[in-house]
Design a protein around this motif. Structure first.
Motif, PDB file in Angstrom:
ATOM      1  N   ALA A 227       1.326  -1.137   0.334  1.00  0.00           N
ATOM      2  CA  ALA A 227      -0.299   0.098  -0.001  1.00  0.00           C
ATOM      3  C   ALA A 227       0.896   1.110  -0.147  1.00  0.00           C
ATOM      4  O   ALA A 227       0.229   2.476  -0.631  1.00  0.00           O
ATOM      5  N   GLY A 228       1.959   0.870   0.828  1.00  0.00           N
ATOM      6  CA  GLY A 228       3.016   2.503   0.718  1.00  0.00           C
ATOM      7  C   GLY A 228       4.533   1.940   0.212  1.00  0.00           C
ATOM      8  O   GLY A 228       4.417   0.780  -0.206  1.00  0.00           O
ATOM      9  N   PRO A 229       5.078   2.375   0.274  1.00  0.00           N
ATOM     10  CA  PRO A 229       6.936   2.448   0.018  1.00  0.00           C
ATOM     11  C   PRO A 229       7.579   1.322   0.690  1.00  0.00           C
ATOM     12  O   PRO A 229       7.670   1.079   2.057  1.00  0.00           O
TER      13      PRO A 229
ATOM     14  N   ALA B  17       9.117   1.899   3.848  1.00  0.00           N
ATOM     15  CA  ALA B  17      10.009   2.782   3.014  1.00  0.00           C
ATOM     16  C   ALA B  17       9.898   4.477   3.642  1.00  0.00           C
ATOM     17  O   ALA B  17       9.298   4.475   2.171  1.00  0.00           O
ATOM     18  N   SER B  18      10.028   5.114   4.151  1.00  0.00           N
ATOM     19  CA  SER B  18       9.642   6.375   4.974  1.00  0.00           C
ATOM     20  C   SER B  18       9.909   7.207   3.239  1.00  0.00           C
ATOM     21  O   SER B  18      11.260   7.414   3.005  1.00  0.00           O
TER      22      SER B  18
ATOM     23  N   ALA C 179      16.203  11.333   8.805  1.00  0.00           N
ATOM     24  CA  ALA C 179      17.509  10.914   8.358  1.00  0.00           C
ATOM     25  C   ALA C 179      17.479   9.913   7.895  1.00  0.00           C
ATOM     26  O   ALA C 179      18.235  10.583   6.796  1.00  0.00           O
ATOM     27  N   GLY C 180      17.239   9.126   7.768  1.00  0.00           N
ATOM     28  CA  GLY C 180      17.466   7.721   6.284  1.00  0.00           C
ATOM     29  C   GLY C 180      17.089   8.105   5.593  1.00  0.00           C
ATOM     30  O   GLY C 180      17.143   7.970   4.345  1.00  0.00           O
ATOM     31  N   ALA C 181      15.737   8.949   4.867  1.00  0.00           N
ATOM     32  CA  ALA C 181      14.818   9.392   3.661  1.00  0.00           C
ATOM     33  C   ALA C 181      15.604  10.028   2.835  1.00  0.00           C
ATOM     34  O   ALA C 181      16.260  10.590   2.094  1.00  0.00           O
TER      35      ALA C 181
ATOM     36  N   GLU D 198      13.087   2.965  -6.965  1.00  0.00           N
ATOM     37  CA  GLU D 198      11.913   2.273  -7.110  1.00  0.00           C
ATOM     38  C   GLU D 198      10.198   2.213  -6.531  1.00  0.00           C
ATOM     39  O   GLU D 198       9.398   1.799  -6.368  1.00  0.00           O
ATOM     40  N   ALA D 199      10.736   2.035  -4.622  1.00  0.00           N
ATOM     41  CA  ALA D 199      10.489   1.412  -3.598  1.00  0.00           C
ATOM     42  C   ALA D 199       9.315   2.682  -3.682  1.00  0.00           C
ATOM     43  O   ALA D 199       7.867   3.028  -3.453  1.00  0.00           O
TER      44      ALA D 199
END
Length: 214
Positions: A18-20, A103-104, A110-112, A162-163
């Protein structure tokens, strides 16, 4: 205590989520004479930024996270990416399981911001495992999964893109306080602007004109 081994054999994006979403394929091993009835795992994922090189453009985009390159010897510290649970069904000897990780795309995270700053190549990730093993060679025992269990994987940057692009192609996301959102909405309404993109572009254009007039 049950001896377990962990390895990550690959990572892919989930086209049906439904989301990344990223899916890490795990291989888990145990002694051949030990029946593992189940594993209740807590999986922590960390980015290890010091384990890859960066181009000039990437370095500029990473300044807000790590500062200038002259400081990177002390600032390229691990970044927490995610912590997710995983329940592994029973097995003997070896099994594989999918670790599903949202995957935010929130640029406050910070990760994104780190992922978005990269042009290509791979992201060095460290997976840390803890939890409980329900296992035993001749019966049923409950033992902790040692804290030193870990696995490393190098995830292609294109997999993260891609995600995210499956759900938000060519877009990003910013979180703003409610009072700022109310002011933006009022500005958009007064100017009869058709979209948030048009609203932000007009504000940026106005700021650029004001800067040139100084």
């Amino acid at each position: 205590m049950t001896t377990l081994g962990f390895a990550c054999t690959g990572v892919r994006s989930d086209p049906y989520a439904a989301g990344p979403t990223l899916v890490f394929r795990l291989r888990i091993t145990a002694p051949a004479d030990t029946r593992v009835h189940a594993l209740a795992l807590q999986c922590q994922l960390r980015i290890e930024p010091a384990r890859r090189p960066y181009g000039d453009a990437e370095g500029e985009r990473l300044t807000d996270l790590f500062g200038g390159r002259e400081r990177w010897a002390t600032t390229l510290n691990p970044i927490q990416f995610a912590t997710v649970p995983l329940l592994v069904p029973g097995f003997t000897g070896e099994t594989e399981a999918d670790l599903v990780v949202p995957a935010s795309y929130d640029l406050e995270v910070a990760g994104a911001r780190y992922f978005r700053a990269l042009d290509d190549g791979e992201v060095p990730l460290l997976l840390l495992f803890s939890g409980t093993a329900f296992a035993g060679p001749g019966g049923f025992q409950v033992t902790p999964v040692p804290w030193d269990k870990e696995a490393r994987v190098r995830m292609p940057v294109r997999v993260w893109r891609e995600a995210v692009d499956r759900h938000f192609p060519g877009c990003g996301w910013l979180r703003l306080p409610e009072d700022v959102l109310d002011e933006l909405l009022a500005y958009r309404s007064r100017r009869a602007l058709p979209s948030w993109e048009a609203t932000v572009r007009e504000l940026l254009a106005g700021a650029e004109v004001a800067e040139r007039a100084r």
